[in-house]
Design a protein around this motif. Structure first.
Motif, mmCIF file in Angstrom:
data_model
loop_
_atom_site.group_PDB
_atom_site.id
_atom_site.type_symbol
_atom_site.label_atom_id
_atom_site.label_comp_id
_atom_site.label_asym_id
_atom_site.label_seq_id
_atom_site.Cartn_x
_atom_site.Cartn_y
_atom_site.Cartn_z
ATOM 1 N N LEU A 1 0.824 -1.129 -0.003
ATOM 2 C CA LEU A 1 0.018 -0.016 0.086
ATOM 3 C C LEU A 1 1.049 1.297 0.012
ATOM 4 O O LEU A 1 0.541 2.546 -0.446
ATOM 5 N N ARG B 1 3.875 -0.318 4.226
ATOM 6 C CA ARG B 1 2.550 -0.666 4.973
ATOM 7 C C ARG B 1 2.043 -1.812 3.629
ATOM 8 O O ARG B 1 2.020 -1.220 2.532
ATOM 9 N N VAL C 1 -0.866 -5.438 2.800
ATOM 10 C CA VAL C 1 -1.840 -6.222 3.518
ATOM 11 C C VAL C 1 -1.359 -7.597 2.960
ATOM 12 O O VAL C 1 -0.852 -7.731 1.576
ATOM 13 N N PRO D 1 -8.124 -10.914 2.935
ATOM 14 C CA PRO D 1 -7.273 -9.780 3.582
ATOM 15 C C PRO D 1 -7.036 -10.379 4.986
ATOM 16 O O PRO D 1 -8.284 -10.217 5.619
ATOM 17 N N LEU E 1 -2.623 -6.917 8.289
ATOM 18 C CA LEU E 1 -2.201 -5.201 7.903
ATOM 19 C C LEU E 1 -0.920 -5.232 8.595
ATOM 20 O O LEU E 1 -0.953 -5.325 9.895
ATOM 21 N N GLN F 1 -10.302 2.693 9.197
ATOM 22 C CA GLN F 1 -9.484 2.585 8.297
ATOM 23 C C GLN F 1 -8.891 1.137 8.189
ATOM 24 O O GLN F 1 -8.938 0.384 7.228
ATOM 25 N N GLN F 2 -8.655 0.514 9.342
ATOM 26 C CA GLN F 2 -8.049 -0.728 9.427
ATOM 27 C C GLN F 2 -9.296 -1.788 8.971
ATOM 28 O O GLN F 2 -8.912 -2.883 8.350
ATOM 29 N N GLN G 1 -11.632 -0.988 7.009
ATOM 30 C CA GLN G 1 -11.956 -1.300 5.402
ATOM 31 C C GLN G 1 -10.679 -2.103 4.890
ATOM 32 O O GLN G 1 -11.041 -2.868 4.000
ATOM 33 N N LEU G 2 -9.564 -1.962 5.244
ATOM 34 C CA LEU G 2 -8.190 -2.462 4.621
ATOM 35 C C LEU G 2 -8.440 -4.181 4.708
ATOM 36 O O LEU G 2 -7.892 -4.924 3.892
#
Length: 258
Positions: free
Chosen positions: A120, A147, A149, A156, A159, A211-212, A214-215
């Motif tokens: 990322l 960064r 995933v 996924p 992270l 955010q975490q 979503q990833l």
């Protein structure tokens, strides 16, 4: 490579009668230290054979038994690997049985195969006080921050943020990391001559922020396992700070204790 060695008189005397003075380390520990110096300097690369016990004994002017004891300790620490009838080799993260020695997240069932990596971000920046302290750098020294995933079976699962000393890993790019098919630590060995030999971890439970979530394709507030790892190369030199968030709905953290 020129390697400093104790004098033959000192080693011969110590080999026959180890000193009882606490300030002096046992002879085999001194030999272990000299072998570590050669490993750190890259005299023998990961996966390569080191000289035989007989050759090392002649080189350091000690008995073969003393060398064997030093190598036994190095093997117990996974720094070298003995192969029956072939010799002793520098351990490498490229070997199948040690590829994921530092990754303890395993699937609840089945074999999911290798991870798929999505980079990322990969950028050079100045080390914060916290990162500098972990990596034995000075605040403001260059570091590489990555960064990514890691997915398994298209899901996924991890992270990760990692920080690497910028001067040591000068030239490392996101494209290079994405293209490498094997373990990341094998890439570090191959391209930068850095072998991670041990790691310390701190583990705690956390809740995913927006955010975490979503990833990692989970709900905000979902439970995650936070794993902070500090990895070292030879002679306890820190070379990587890594912070990972692990999904544990289909995986669990496993550690074999002995």
């Amino acid at each position: 490579m020129a390697t400093s060695t104790p004098s033959s008189a000192d080693l011969a005397t110590a080999d026959q009668a180890p000193s009882a003075t606490p300030a002096f380390s046992p002879l085999y520990q001194q030999i272990k230290g000299l072998i570590l110096q050669s490993l750190e300097a890259g005299e023998w690369k990961p996966g390569e054979a080191i000289p035989s016990e007989m050759d090392l004994a002649a080189r350091f002017r000690v008995s073969q038994g003393t060398v064997r004891k030093a190598i036994d300790e190095l093997a117990a620490e996974n720094l070298v690997v003995r192969r029956q009838g072939k010799g002793t080799f520098v351990a490498t993260h490229s070997e199948q049985h040690v590829r994921y020695r530092f990754l303890k997240l395993v699937p609840d069932s089945g074999d999911e195969g290798p991870a798929q990596r999505s980079i990322l971000d990969c950028r050079r920046l100045r080390a914060s006080a916290e990162v500098a302290r972990s990596l034995a750098l000075r605040t403001g020294d260059p570091v590489l921050q990555v960064r990514r995933v890691l997915s398994f079976g298209g899901v996924p699962t991890i992270l990760e943020d990692m920080w690497l000393p910028g001067n040591t890993f000068k030239g490392l790019t996101a494209e290079q990391m994405a293209a490498h098919q094997g373990p990341t630590y094998a890439l570090f060995e191959l391209e930068f001559g850095v072998r991670m030999v041990r790691a310390e971890e701190k583990i705690r439970a956390v809740a995913a922020d927006a955010q975490q979530a979503q990833l990692l394709a989970v709900d905000e507030g979902a439970p995650l396992l936070s794993v902070e790892r500090l990895s070292y190369t030879y002679n306890d030199v820190p070379m990587e700070l890594r912070r990972g968030l692990y999904r544990t709905d289909t995986h669990h953290y496993r550690n074999d204790l002995s």
